[in-house]
Write a protein that holds these residues in place. Structure first.
Motif, PDB file in Angstrom:
ATOM      1  N   VAL A  17     -28.614 -19.175 -25.897  1.00 51.64           N
ATOM      2  CA  VAL A  17     -27.119 -18.830 -25.304  1.00 51.64           C
ATOM      3  C   VAL A  17     -26.712 -20.001 -24.615  1.00 51.64           C
ATOM      4  O   VAL A  17     -25.359 -20.376 -24.804  1.00 51.64           O
ATOM      5  CB  VAL A  17     -27.664 -17.811 -23.986  1.00 51.64           C
ATOM      6  CG1 VAL A  17     -26.291 -17.366 -23.354  1.00 51.64           C
ATOM      7  CG2 VAL A  17     -28.123 -16.567 -24.557  1.00 51.64           C
ATOM      8  N   TYR A  18     -27.275 -21.149 -24.258  1.00 52.30           N
ATOM      9  CA  TYR A  18     -26.787 -22.158 -23.696  1.00 52.30           C
ATOM     10  C   TYR A  18     -26.071 -22.837 -24.831  1.00 52.30           C
ATOM     11  O   TYR A  18     -25.222 -23.574 -24.511  1.00 52.30           O
ATOM     12  CB  TYR A  18     -27.895 -22.908 -23.009  1.00 52.30           C
ATOM     13  CG  TYR A  18     -28.347 -22.460 -21.522  1.00 52.30           C
ATOM     14  CD1 TYR A  18     -27.196 -22.257 -20.648  1.00 52.30           C
ATOM     15  CD2 TYR A  18     -29.531 -22.527 -21.090  1.00 52.30           C
ATOM     16  CE1 TYR A  18     -27.625 -21.735 -19.381  1.00 52.30           C
ATOM     17  CE2 TYR A  18     -30.044 -21.901 -19.788  1.00 52.30           C
ATOM     18  CZ  TYR A  18     -29.084 -21.809 -19.095  1.00 52.30           C
ATOM     19  OH  TYR A  18     -29.106 -21.145 -17.931  1.00 52.30           O
ATOM     20  N   ALA A  19     -26.815 -22.959 -25.876  1.00 55.40           N
ATOM     21  CA  ALA A  19     -26.452 -23.756 -27.003  1.00 55.40           C
ATOM     22  C   ALA A  19     -24.961 -23.165 -27.497  1.00 55.40           C
ATOM     23  O   ALA A  19     -23.998 -23.976 -27.894  1.00 55.40           O
ATOM     24  CB  ALA A  19     -27.603 -23.896 -28.240  1.00 55.40           C
ATOM     25  N   VAL A  20     -24.883 -21.710 -27.665  1.00 49.11           N
ATOM     26  CA  VAL A  20     -23.928 -21.263 -28.046  1.00 49.11           C
ATOM     27  C   VAL A  20     -22.634 -21.560 -27.054  1.00 49.11           C
ATOM     28  O   VAL A  20     -21.528 -21.750 -27.297  1.00 49.11           O
ATOM     29  CB  VAL A  20     -23.926 -19.592 -28.229  1.00 49.11           C
ATOM     30  CG1 VAL A  20     -22.701 -18.929 -28.664  1.00 49.11           C
ATOM     31  CG2 VAL A  20     -25.076 -19.298 -29.354  1.00 49.11           C
ATOM     32  N   ALA A  21     -23.135 -21.218 -25.697  1.00 44.33           N
ATOM     33  CA  ALA A  21     -21.719 -21.581 -24.660  1.00 44.33           C
ATOM     34  C   ALA A  21     -21.528 -23.064 -24.760  1.00 44.33           C
ATOM     35  O   ALA A  21     -20.378 -23.340 -24.618  1.00 44.33           O
ATOM     36  CB  ALA A  21     -22.544 -21.555 -23.290  1.00 44.33           C
ATOM     37  N   LEU A  22     -22.112 -24.050 -24.856  1.00 43.98           N
ATOM     38  CA  LEU A  22     -21.941 -25.369 -25.070  1.00 43.98           C
ATOM     39  C   LEU A  22     -21.016 -25.618 -26.233  1.00 43.98           C
ATOM     40  O   LEU A  22     -19.929 -26.266 -26.237  1.00 43.98           O
ATOM     41  CB  LEU A  22     -22.841 -26.312 -25.132  1.00 43.98           C
ATOM     42  CG  LEU A  22     -22.820 -27.773 -25.455  1.00 43.98           C
ATOM     43  CD1 LEU A  22     -22.222 -28.411 -24.145  1.00 43.98           C
ATOM     44  CD2 LEU A  22     -23.848 -28.598 -25.974  1.00 43.98           C
ATOM     45  N   ALA A  23     -21.463 -25.138 -27.395  1.00 48.61           N
ATOM     46  CA  ALA A  23     -20.571 -25.048 -28.628  1.00 48.61           C
ATOM     47  C   ALA A  23     -19.243 -24.594 -28.609  1.00 48.61           C
ATOM     48  O   ALA A  23     -18.048 -25.059 -28.848  1.00 48.61           O
ATOM     49  CB  ALA A  23     -21.342 -24.415 -29.841  1.00 48.61           C
TER      50      ALA A  23
END
Lengths: 40, 365
Positions: A17-23
């Motif tokens: 979820v954090y990776a998607v949010a950052l992207a």
């Protein structure tokens, strides 16, 4: 095997979820021209 | 245990401090990832510049390979000091962010076309490889749950699938460690063998990318194996691997139901919730960015920036692949899980190669 972010199942979901949010945040910044063009 | 002082401290003040500490702990490892990745890029550019200036013919060795090799050398000689380990472990985070950003380079039609082909091939390969792995496990007298973990790891999604399956089938930590070690070792080997085989068979970028995405286990290694061949092959490898990753929940659910029916794992309650929990969310992010790109949400220079951001994220990932591969640890795991994994991998590589050849011939990738 030492527990890492990658091997800890409890942190697996948040990692995704954090990776998607950052992207998505970076994509938005690029779309709004808030960061200079990225070179390679 | 919380002290009286800490328990009376306002919660709102504690959280930013903890978050700040967590981020600070990551910085040394992140700098190491960036240094190794940039060193790989520098070596690639230096060799290309030198050979061009001196009119020499020398095969272009991608920064991906240099970054992995530098990482491997550091990890297996001086080792990774403790202060760097937390940051190095974030390589999978950068991989997922990079895949989401890579969605901007795909039109939705391409995803449906190549993703559809990948899905069909994955279904065939999955059925064959799961069956074969179980036969192998029985032949080599491995523990049934270790065989299940190896089968899930080699047919679906490497380490992530093993981590997802372990609690679902109540497998031992030791079995999971064996399976992870075997999958990591085989992933490292495939990085060096797949591009060589692809070149010797003169595979097209699309065919090779599809093969790497279908056959290489771990997402990081599949991405690297694709990028080692060419930029276009790397793109297709990521798409094929992402399709494979999307099936992780279904396979883990099937195993959980199987082991629960034998009374050797806890029963699965809400199956839809189980599937959602195991579903890799970055697949949705990848699709979302691709939809935005297809709808013309980004201008052309912005798409270039997003593609380059994705490349930088992958650079950190490839450095991490080398840095986290400890050959001595892998050697300690015993030969039988490794042998089962290795024979299974060769089988999967051959089956998927045959499938990709067929798809290239009949469906014109």
């Amino acid at each position: 095997m030492p527990e890492t972010i990658a091997t800890n199942p409890r942190r697996g979901l948040s990692l995704d979820v954090y990776a998607v949010a950052l992207a998505l945040a970076l994509a938005l910044l690029v779309r709004l021209n808030l960061i200079p063009s990225i070179k390679w | 245990m919380a002290t009286a002082a800490s328990s009376t401290r306002p919660l709102g003040l504690d959280q930013p401090i903890q978050l700040g500490r967590r981020i600070v702990v990551l910085i040394p490892g992140l700098l190491l990832l960036a240094a190794v990745g940039c060193a790989g890029k520098f070596i690639e550019q230096s060799i290309a510049g030198y050979t061009k200036a001196h009119h020499l013919t020398f095969p272009n060795i991608e920064y991906v390979l240099w970054a992995i090799v530098i990482g491997l050398v550091i990890a297996n000689t001086v080792g990774i000091p403790r202060m760097f380990q937390a940051g190095v472990a974030t390589y999978e985070f950068w991989l997922k962010a990079g895949i989401v950003l890579l969605g901007s380079r795909f039109l939705l039609g391409d995803i449906l076309h190549l993703g559809g082909i990948s899905l069909a091939l994955v279904a065939v390969a999955l059925t064959l490889s799961l069956t074969f792995m179980h036969l192998l496990g029985r032949t080599f007298k491995l523990k049934p749950k270790l065989t299940s973990l190896l089968a899930v790891g080699s047919s679906i999604c490497g380490v992530s699938a093993i981590i997802a399956a372990q609690p679902a089938i109540d497998a031992d930590d030791e079995d999971a460690s064996y399976a992870i070690a075997a999958i990591l070792a085989l992933g490292a080997i495939s990085l060096f063998t797949f591009p060589l085989i692809g070149h010797s068979l003169h595979l097209s970028d699309k065919a090779y990318g599809l093969w790497a995405g279908l056959a290489v286990d771990n997402t990081a290694e599949a991405t690297a194996a694709g990028a080692l061949y060419s930029d276009a092959a790397g793109k297709v490898a990521v798409l094929a691997k992402t399709t494979r990753n999307a099936l992780i929940g279904f396979v883990v659910l099937a195993y959980a139901i199987y082991w629960a029916s034998r009374g050797q794992a806890h029963a699965v309650g809400n199956k839809a919730a189980f599937l959602w929990r195991k579903f890799p969310k970055f697949v949705l992010g990848f699709l979302f960015i691709s939809i935005l790109a297809t709808l013309g949400f980004f201008a052309k220079p912005q798409l270039t920036s997003l593609a380059n951001l994705s490349r930088w994220a992958f650079l950190l990932t490839f450095a991490g692949v080398g840095l986290r591969t400890n050959l001595r640890e892998l050697g300690k795991q015993g030969w039988r899980p490794f042998a089962v994994g290795a024979i299974g991998e060769v089988f999967i590589a051959l089956v998927t190669l045959g499938l990709v050849y067929g798809a290239d011939h009949f469906l014109h990738l």
